[in-house]
Design an enzyme around this catalytic site. Sequence first.
Site, PDB file in Angstrom:
ATOM      1  N   ASP A 193       1.143  -1.734  -0.069  1.00 50.64           N
ATOM      2  CA  ASP A 193      -0.043   0.071   0.256  1.00 50.64           C
ATOM      3  C   ASP A 193       0.824   1.031  -0.198  1.00 50.64           C
ATOM      4  OD1 ASP A 193      -2.312   1.718   0.368  1.00 50.64           O
ATOM      5  OD2 ASP A 193      -1.949   1.654   2.585  1.00 50.64           O
ATOM      6  N   ASP A 195      -0.243   5.416   0.824  1.00 47.05           N
ATOM      7  CA  ASP A 195      -0.420   5.840   1.999  1.00 47.05           C
ATOM      8  C   ASP A 195      -0.010   4.933   3.468  1.00 47.05           C
ATOM      9  OD1 ASP A 195      -0.252   7.175   0.094  1.00 47.05           O
ATOM     10  OD2 ASP A 195      -2.731   8.193   0.533  1.00 47.05           O
ATOM     11  N   ASP A 349      -2.285  -1.035   5.667  1.00 43.59           N
ATOM     12  CA  ASP A 349      -2.093  -0.551   6.707  1.00 43.59           C
ATOM     13  C   ASP A 349      -3.629  -0.192   7.275  1.00 43.59           C
ATOM     14  OD1 ASP A 349      -2.400   3.307   7.237  1.00 43.59           O
ATOM     15  OD2 ASP A 349      -2.589   2.042   5.367  1.00 43.59           O
TER      16      ASP A 349
END
Length: 409
Positions: A193, A195, A349
């Site tokens: 991922d 961001d 996250d």
Amino acid sequence: MTFANSVPETLLVTVTGKDRPGISARLLSTLSVFPVTIADLEQVVIGGRLLLGVLLTVDERVAPGVRRERLFEEIRSAVAKVAVDLDMVVDFTTDGDRVRSSGNKLDVTIMADPLRPGALGAIASCVARAGANIDRIERLASYPVTALSLSLAGADIDRLRADLALEAVTQSIDVAVQVSGLHRRSKHLVVMDVDSTLIQCEVIELLAQHAGCGDEVARVTEEAMRGEIDFEESLRRRVALLKGLDAGVLENVREKMVLTPGARTLIRTLKRLGYECAIVSGGFTQLTDHLVEELGIHYSAANTLEIVDGKLTGEVVGPIIDRKGKAVALERFAEEAGVPLSQTVAIGDGANDLDMLQVAGLGVAFNAKPVVRAQADTSVSVPYLDTILFLLGISREHVEAADRVDLKQ
């Protein structure tokens, strides 16, 4: 202890003491005159102290029908004399004296900063309660965190993973449990991922600051990351707030994107070791393309902001990269790279990362929300992205060795 009528099949010779040159050579030279073969051997030096273990079996081709008890007694006598000469302590164990274990061979990775004896003791106790044996402990790194690899035998992976996850929370450490084998080192595709994983921010929030709607966008982002609202809905709501923003702001945001500590080391090391790297983002290609070029990423997928006459329209164009889209992208990358899904690693996250974490061979929750940590294969709570390397069995020494080779080329 051995049974009275049992005949030992193996003899384990363990030598400990102050390390210095020639000890291994002297011991093996002593053993060379006996009709035995080496079934296993391990040597560890820690703090200047040597531990050398040699597991011996009788070579029936050389000495068929030899009496094992007598042979092993002769070996004990010869090695004991050498140990006295070398000022070492020697111990002998036959197979009947050792605890036999069955079940999966597992690798447990422990990471903490700092790693305290009590925490490691609690993990060892947890392993013992699961009926497993620790065959080996190896240090993978002393910085940026202390990382240890434990090789276990005799435990059920699902039970042990659940038990250790609870203990890890109590001890404030990270623990990962994986099945042992060459596949651990052969996970050839790592998908991240962007961001709050590869970079330390949410880019849409940086864009929102320029548009004067930062608080509202941040609120919607948090709802999406907690899984409270559908990601596509949240994305469209947030992008709509950016309508009319000058596209020139994108360059300013690119300059403000800060990589997570260890990100460069992670990607550089993976590439040097033959892995392929990918990023998949609910953010925007106008920003992720810069990361692809800067870091040499092999594959990428992200959303695209619509820009007309130099202004953001408040819309996105093309398919939405949402929770499901991230998993689909990982599968596509794996197919293009010729890598089975079992040899992929996904790192994320937020709740929109859950599908790809579950599709991947190893799903890692990186400083993630509770809902993500609960469903991922393992979690990392330290702020260094290169600690992912330790989960793959890649030590700090391997990282530094790869750096040295690269400098010579």
